[in-house]
Design an enzyme around this catalytic site. Structure first.
Site, PDB file in Angstrom:
ATOM      1  CE  LYS A 142      -0.997   0.178  -7.810  1.00 32.30           C
ATOM      2  NZ  LYS A 142      -1.202   1.568  -7.463  1.00 32.30           N
ATOM      3  CE1 TYR A 161       1.531   6.826  -1.814  1.00 35.98           C
ATOM      4  CE2 TYR A 161       0.821   5.169  -3.401  1.00 35.98           C
ATOM      5  CZ  TYR A 161       1.626   5.554  -2.340  1.00 35.98           C
ATOM      6  OH  TYR A 161       2.533   4.662  -1.820  1.00 35.98           O
ATOM      7  CG  ASP A 194       1.400   8.090 -11.025  1.00 34.99           C
ATOM      8  OD1 ASP A 194       1.288   6.978 -11.578  1.00 34.99           O
ATOM      9  OD2 ASP A 194       1.640   8.237  -9.811  1.00 34.99           O
TER      10      ASP A 194
HETATM   11  C1  LIG Z   1       0.087   2.337  -6.707  1.00 33.25           C
HETATM   12  C2  LIG Z   1       0.482   3.655  -7.252  1.00 33.25           C
HETATM   13  C3  LIG Z   1       1.815   4.100  -7.218  1.00 33.25           C
HETATM   14  C4  LIG Z   1       2.909   3.353  -6.497  1.00 33.25           C
HETATM   15  O1  LIG Z   1       3.174   2.108  -7.058  1.00 33.25           O
HETATM   16  P1  LIG Z   1       3.946   1.018  -6.150  1.00 33.25           P
HETATM   17  O2  LIG Z   1       4.159  -0.118  -7.091  1.00 33.25           O
HETATM   18  O3  LIG Z   1       3.037   0.723  -5.009  1.00 33.25           O
HETATM   19  O4  LIG Z   1       5.212   1.645  -5.715  1.00 33.25           O
HETATM   20  C5  LIG Z   1       2.117   5.293  -7.835  1.00 33.25           C
HETATM   21  N1  LIG Z   1       1.165   6.029  -8.439  1.00 33.25           N
HETATM   22  C6  LIG Z   1      -0.119   5.637  -8.487  1.00 33.25           C
HETATM   23  C7  LIG Z   1      -1.123   6.479  -9.202  1.00 33.25           C
HETATM   24  C8  LIG Z   1      -0.511   4.452  -7.874  1.00 33.25           C
HETATM   25  O5  LIG Z   1      -1.803   4.105  -7.888  1.00 33.25           O
END
Ligand SMILES: *Cc1c(COP(=O)(O)O)cnc(C)c1O
Length: 425
Positions: free
Chosen positions: A265, A142, A237
């Site tokens: 985050k 994701y 990511d």
């Molecule tokens: C949470 C998350 C996102 C998206 O971040 P948001 O601040 O919710 O837009 C993207 N990549 C990973 C791996 C995530 O865990």
């Protein structure tokens, strides 16, 4: 009277599904979500005055626990000077210097407001830099709700993507190739077929949005080599794993360095922040230096930067990682012990403060294996735990998070409650 139920009823009338992010609606586990009115340390306090030991930790950001006094102080000091300036501010420089120092592959960095913005911008930058269009992502990874990244696997390798969400034109999704994670042969084949068209490979180096999956030996290294050979930008990511599995994320742990990294985050200290960074040569393709446009009215916001800087400094000053690892191991061992006693097949992948449960005979190495695992057990554990004051993520495919505020008592309670729940299955 139940305040949470009343709030949820009101919310559903004027907010789609009653929530501002879908997983909060408890659809994967059933039941009605509780509302939180206050959070402190490892605890959430609900609208109905229940105290819950929290293993969601706002889905990753609060590694120091909720409402951490140091972060609170930093926000409060910044607040005295104003909430937004619309000009460069000193906090942005302090933040960028910290990220560059902590994340091995990052030479230059741009701040944004969410993880989604970070991956979206990194993809655009990779396309602008390589002058190519196609990207590879992996099933179960994701990357936020970016159009071209909201694509899951079809069956088999080399499946051209079908959109996972309504509202995404198939022509966008067609630029995304979805492959199984941990299958180097499939990646090699995709490079053979599309090599000269591939702008980027984007990956959660430890996929953590379908439970928690680790790379097989040599997999990330092989991915790095293929990208280098074909002039394709490798994007890690690390929105979730950055500053979480180690100060420098998975790239520090594994020694494999991407070209670009998406962050989010933890770097916001609980406020909305994301960032993307990497090789200076690539980053200099962004406006105003280069032709790839990217902007944000509130990017580098002083309050968010102050919170994030305080969170990162606390990581550097306190090095919570050995303690988090020992909490993680303690929980893992208790869960495995309970499952063994009960005769249930359970896998508990764990690294540092992240863990999840797969009811499966064999270790889970990709999306297909994750979704094939038994999920009814988790739903039962979730509700039993909640009943006894322990809040797990409301889906079997979310990672559980530990924070440094969990300390002995909260961890021991979780161990007792979760092992009892497993034994009662
Ligand atoms: C949470 C998350 C996102 C998206 O971040 P948001 O601040 O919710 O837009 C993207 N990549 C990973 C791996 C995530 O865990």
């Amino acid at each position: 009277m139940n305040q949470s139920n009343d709030l949820f009823e009101r919310a559903q009338k004027i907010i789609p599904g009653g929530v501002n992010s879908p997983v909060r609606a408890f659809r994967s586990v059933g039941g009605t979500p509780f509302f939180t009115k206050r959070a402190e340390g490892a605890a959430l306090y609900t609208a109905d005055d229940r105290a819950l030991v929290d293993f969601v930790c706002t889905w990753g950001p609060s590694i120091h626990g909720h409402n951490d006094p140091t972060i609170k102080q930093a926000i409060s000091e910044a607040l005295d000077s104003g909430t937004s300036f619309g000009t460069p501010n000193p906090y942005e420089v302090d933040m960028a210097e910290r990220i560059v120092a902590m994340v091995p592959s990052v030479e230059k960095v741009r701040m944004v407001n969410s993880g989604t913005e970070a991956t979206m911008s990194a993809i655009r930058l990779a396309r602008g830099y390589t002058k190519r269009n196609k990207i590879i992502k992996f099933a179960g990874c994701y990357h936020g709700h970016v159009d071209s990244l909201l694509v899951q696997a079809g069956s088999g390798a080399l499946t051209l993507g079908n959109p996972d969400s309504a509202g995404i034109p198939p022509s966008f999704a067609a630029e995304t190739i979805v492959l199984p994670y941990n299958d180097l042969e499939a990646l090699d084949q995709a490079f053979n077929e599309y090599g000269e068209e591939l702008a980027a490979v984007i990956v959660e180096p430890y996929p953590a949005n379908v439970g928690l999956i680790f790379p097989k030996d040599g997999y990330l290294e092989g991915m790095r080599n293929l990208c280098t050979q074909h002039g394709t930008v490798l994007i890690f990511d690390e929105v979730m794993t950055g500053f979480r599995v180690a100060a420098g994320g998975v790239q520090e742990k594994t020694g494999i360095t991407p070209d670009l990294t998406a962050l989010g985050k933890i770097i916001g200290g609980g406020l909305p922040v994301g960032a993307f960074g990497g090789k200076a040569e690539i980053m200099d393709f962004i406006a105003p230096l280069g032709p790839v446009y990217q902007a944000g009215t509130l990017s580098g916001n002083p309050l968010a930067m102050a919170a994030g800087i305080a969170a990162l400094d606390k990581l550097t000053n306190e090095n919570p990682y050995p303690q988090l690892q020992s909490f993680g191991e303690q929980i893992r061992d208790v869960l495995l012990g309970a499952a063994k006693e009960k005769g249930l097949p359970l896998q508990v992948p764990q690294t540092g403060s992240m863990f999840c449960m797969y009811f499966s005979d064999t270790p889970v190495t990709n999306y297909d294996e994750a979704v094939a695992s038994e999920t009814a057990h988790f739903k039962s554990i979730f509700h039993q735990a909640l009943e006894k004051g322990v809040y797990l993520p409301p889906s079997p495919f979310e990672t559980c998070f530990i924070c440094s505020a969990h300390e002995g008592k909260a961890i021991n309670l979780a161990c007792d409650v979760l092992s009892e729940a497993i034994k009662s299955l």
